[in-house]
Design a protein around this motif. Structure first.
Motif, PDB file in Angstrom:
ATOM      1  N   SER A  19     -11.276  -6.558  -5.893  1.00  0.00           N
ATOM      2  CA  SER A  19      -9.972  -6.021  -5.502  1.00  0.00           C
ATOM      3  C   SER A  19      -8.989  -5.814  -6.841  1.00  0.00           C
ATOM      4  O   SER A  19      -8.852  -6.885  -7.733  1.00  0.00           O
ATOM      5  CB  SER A  19      -9.379  -6.852  -4.529  1.00  0.00           C
ATOM      6  OG  SER A  19      -8.162  -6.256  -4.193  1.00  0.00           O
ATOM      7  N   TRP A  20      -8.496  -4.615  -7.107  1.00  0.00           N
ATOM      8  CA  TRP A  20      -7.575  -4.569  -8.512  1.00  0.00           C
ATOM      9  C   TRP A  20      -6.277  -4.222  -8.241  1.00  0.00           C
ATOM     10  O   TRP A  20      -5.913  -3.337  -7.473  1.00  0.00           O
ATOM     11  CB  TRP A  20      -8.252  -3.253  -8.964  1.00  0.00           C
ATOM     12  CG  TRP A  20      -7.653  -2.896 -10.341  1.00  0.00           C
ATOM     13  CD1 TRP A  20      -6.819  -3.667 -11.311  1.00  0.00           C
ATOM     14  CD2 TRP A  20      -8.096  -1.823 -10.868  1.00  0.00           C
ATOM     15  NE1 TRP A  20      -6.579  -3.234 -12.385  1.00  0.00           N
ATOM     16  CE2 TRP A  20      -7.249  -1.825 -12.388  1.00  0.00           C
ATOM     17  CE3 TRP A  20      -8.487  -0.518 -11.011  1.00  0.00           C
ATOM     18  CZ2 TRP A  20      -7.073  -0.984 -13.405  1.00  0.00           C
ATOM     19  CZ3 TRP A  20      -8.517   0.399 -11.990  1.00  0.00           C
ATOM     20  CH2 TRP A  20      -7.719   0.186 -13.080  1.00  0.00           C
ATOM     21  N   GLN A  21      -5.402  -5.503  -8.651  1.00  0.00           N
ATOM     22  CA  GLN A  21      -4.074  -5.312  -8.466  1.00  0.00           C
ATOM     23  C   GLN A  21      -3.570  -4.867  -9.990  1.00  0.00           C
ATOM     24  O   GLN A  21      -3.674  -5.878 -10.698  1.00  0.00           O
ATOM     25  CB  GLN A  21      -3.523  -6.755  -7.832  1.00  0.00           C
ATOM     26  CG  GLN A  21      -3.672  -6.363  -6.317  1.00  0.00           C
ATOM     27  CD  GLN A  21      -4.845  -7.030  -6.034  1.00  0.00           C
ATOM     28  OE1 GLN A  21      -5.627  -7.860  -6.445  1.00  0.00           O
ATOM     29  NE2 GLN A  21      -5.326  -6.030  -5.017  1.00  0.00           N
ATOM     30  N   THR A  49      -1.691  -2.804  -5.800  1.00  0.00           N
ATOM     31  CA  THR A  49      -3.245  -2.670  -5.606  1.00  0.00           C
ATOM     32  C   THR A  49      -3.520  -1.196  -5.659  1.00  0.00           C
ATOM     33  O   THR A  49      -3.035  -0.215  -5.262  1.00  0.00           O
ATOM     34  CB  THR A  49      -3.506  -2.887  -4.215  1.00  0.00           C
ATOM     35  OG1 THR A  49      -3.359  -4.384  -3.723  1.00  0.00           O
ATOM     36  CG2 THR A  49      -4.985  -2.726  -3.795  1.00  0.00           C
ATOM     37  N   HIS A  51      -9.480  -1.516  -3.635  1.00  0.00           N
ATOM     38  CA  HIS A  51      -9.893  -2.872  -2.682  1.00  0.00           C
ATOM     39  C   HIS A  51     -11.267  -2.519  -2.132  1.00  0.00           C
ATOM     40  O   HIS A  51     -11.367  -1.455  -1.611  1.00  0.00           O
ATOM     41  CB  HIS A  51      -8.937  -3.213  -1.529  1.00  0.00           C
ATOM     42  CG  HIS A  51      -9.236  -4.436  -0.615  1.00  0.00           C
ATOM     43  ND1 HIS A  51      -9.152  -5.496  -1.301  1.00  0.00           N
ATOM     44  CD2 HIS A  51      -9.859  -4.667   0.391  1.00  0.00           C
ATOM     45  CE1 HIS A  51      -9.555  -6.453  -0.568  1.00  0.00           C
ATOM     46  NE2 HIS A  51      -9.970  -5.698   0.588  1.00  0.00           N
ATOM     47  N   ARG A  79      -6.054 -12.739  -5.266  1.00  0.00           N
ATOM     48  CA  ARG A  79      -7.154 -12.400  -4.484  1.00  0.00           C
ATOM     49  C   ARG A  79      -8.578 -12.841  -4.809  1.00  0.00           C
ATOM     50  O   ARG A  79      -9.577 -12.939  -4.167  1.00  0.00           O
ATOM     51  CB  ARG A  79      -7.379 -10.868  -4.081  1.00  0.00           C
ATOM     52  CG  ARG A  79      -6.005 -10.439  -3.265  1.00  0.00           C
ATOM     53  CD  ARG A  79      -6.068  -8.969  -3.059  1.00  0.00           C
ATOM     54  NE  ARG A  79      -4.698  -8.655  -2.337  1.00  0.00           N
ATOM     55  CZ  ARG A  79      -4.167  -8.816  -1.078  1.00  0.00           C
ATOM     56  NH1 ARG A  79      -4.908  -9.380  -0.319  1.00  0.00           N
ATOM     57  NH2 ARG A  79      -3.097  -8.396  -0.954  1.00  0.00           N
ATOM     58  N   HIS A  97       2.204  -9.993  -6.819  1.00  0.00           N
ATOM     59  CA  HIS A  97       1.110  -9.612  -6.121  1.00  0.00           C
ATOM     60  C   HIS A  97       0.318  -8.658  -7.087  1.00  0.00           C
ATOM     61  O   HIS A  97      -0.922  -8.275  -7.252  1.00  0.00           O
ATOM     62  CB  HIS A  97       1.340  -9.258  -4.763  1.00  0.00           C
ATOM     63  CG  HIS A  97       0.138  -8.342  -4.161  1.00  0.00           C
ATOM     64  ND1 HIS A  97      -0.130  -7.011  -4.185  1.00  0.00           N
ATOM     65  CD2 HIS A  97      -1.094  -8.849  -3.608  1.00  0.00           C
ATOM     66  CE1 HIS A  97      -1.267  -6.590  -3.692  1.00  0.00           C
ATOM     67  NE2 HIS A  97      -1.868  -7.709  -3.127  1.00  0.00           N
ATOM     68  N   THR A 131       0.981  -1.313  -0.115  1.00  0.00           N
ATOM     69  CA  THR A 131      -0.114  -0.056  -0.059  1.00  0.00           C
ATOM     70  C   THR A 131       0.885   1.099   0.085  1.00  0.00           C
ATOM     71  O   THR A 131       0.351   2.175  -0.542  1.00  0.00           O
ATOM     72  CB  THR A 131      -0.777  -0.049   1.468  1.00  0.00           C
ATOM     73  OG1 THR A 131      -1.698  -1.277   1.380  1.00  0.00           O
ATOM     74  CG2 THR A 131      -2.102   1.163   1.217  1.00  0.00           C
TER      75      THR A 131
END
Length: 379
Positions: free
Chosen positions: A110-112, A96, A99, A132, A93, A10
């Motif tokens: 959720s958007w990665q 992000t 979320h 996720r 991952h 984050t």
């Protein structure tokens, strides 16, 4: 099996990459951390990610360019940790952007940000990503994903163990003891609230962009914490929720900081940073107090990872507010604090390869366990 793990959290300060070896039983693997490399994001890229992560709109073309830039940065970090291309599988991952936990009215999402086929092509190896989505599709929070991996990597102790990650967001893992009446309890975990996100944004604002974080807690150490304000903040709705729960910069970003600074009024900047630092520790302490009252879970030690464990003022606040606990950096048990989350995604990639479940309903609220991630191979 050698796996490469890539993680950008984050804080959006860059990409941590680790090269690790895994073998044995998936639930309690034998593992070795072979290398760790941190690759900072260019300042302009970090600024753009932080702004979008707080809800600033962008045209589709800009988001496409951003996805490509993030993917290229992931590849740079991967080469730094594994220059000889020893890893046979990569777990990434992504970054992000937003979320959205599930609610009573809509499912979670959720958007990665990542172009996984491009990353596989750049590194000439298969990539496991999108960790996720399966949990979210099963009604879970999609986060946090680290608790089950923590239990596998760290193992059980003589009593309950807590593992606290202090990145942009503070997330907590509770590992049951190896023996005794609570040994069959599940692993718990959730997002407590802000860790460094508000502190970092405040430092950037107060220094006109010259300081992106409170190095060595110097600003907080020079100020005085307003505990009356902290006690009011602790009554806010998110901090009253029971797990499972997850959050991100979309809740604890610039707008949230603006509100909190307004509530602090004319307080000196050093007092504002000291209060935000104390607030991070107080959120964790409140969750642990509630855990003792509601579930009779008394942890003996709190292992701290993430960049926040390098802030001595924050660590001191945790020790003071989490009364009776031994608070120490995870380095002291052989788990490098800055490498821990990247190591988790290396493990999740290995679990995907083994067909082993990566989530846990007790942590995310999903209806069942699932093998996490989507694998893509070079073209």
């Amino acid at each position: 099996m050698l796996c490469l793990g890539l993680m950008s959290g984050t804080s959006a300060d860059g990409v941590d990459a680790v090269l690790a070896r895994f073998q044995g039983a998936p639930d309690r693997p034998e593992w070795q951390l072979l290398s760790h490399h941190h690759s900072p994001y260019p300042a302009a890229l970090r600024d753009e990610l932080v702004r979008i992560g707080q809800g600033e709109p962008r045209p589709a073309a800009a988001l496409l360019d951003l996805a490509e830039a993030v993917t290229e940065q992931q590849a740079i970090a991967a080469r730094g940790a594994d220059p000889d291309q020893r890893a046979s599988l990569i777990g990434c991952h992504g970054q992000t952007l937003w979320h959205r936990p599930p609610s009573s009215t809509r499912r979670g999402a959720s958007w990665q940000l990542l172009q996984a086929p491009l990353l596989a092509q750049l590194l000439v190896r298969p990539v496991v990503h999108d960790f996720r989505s399966a949990d979210l599709a099963l009604g879970g929070q999609g986060a946090p994903l680290v608790p089950r991996a923590d239990a596998a990597l760290i193992g059980h102790g003589d009593g309950w163990r807590g593992v606290l990650n202090l990145g942009g967001i503070a997330n907590l893992t509770l590992i049951p003891p190896r023996s005794g009446p609570q040994r069959r309890e599940p692993v718990f975990g959730w997002d407590c609230g802000p860790a460094n996100s508000l502190i970092d944004l405040a430092m950037e604002q107060f220094s006109d962009g010259q300081q992106l974080f409170d190095r060595d807690g110097a600003m907080a150490a020079a100020g005085r914490c307003d505990n009356d304000v902290i006690q009011r903040w602790l009554q806010e709705p998110y901090f009253q929720l029971s797990p499972p729960k997850s959050t991100g910069r979309e809740c604890f970003g610039q707008e949230d900081l603006r509100r909190r600074l307004h509530e602090l009024g004319a307080a000196p900047t050093v007092n504002a940073v000291a209060t935000l630092t104390g607030f991070t520790a107080a959120v964790v302490a409140q969750d642990l107090d509630r855990l003792r009252a509601d579930r009779n879970v008394h942890i003996l030690e709190l292992l701290v990872a993430g960049g926040g464990c390098r802030n001595p003022v924050l660590m001191k606040e945790l020790q003071r507010r989490c009364r009776g606990l031994a608070v120490r950096a995870s380095d002291q048990i052989g788990l490098a604090a800055e490498a821990r989350e990247a190591l988790v995604f290396a493990l999740l990639a290995w679990w995907h390869h083994r067909g082993h479940s990566g989530n846990a309903p007790a942590i995310t609220g999903a209806t069942r366990e699932a093998c996490l991630g989507v694998r893509v191979a070079p073209a």
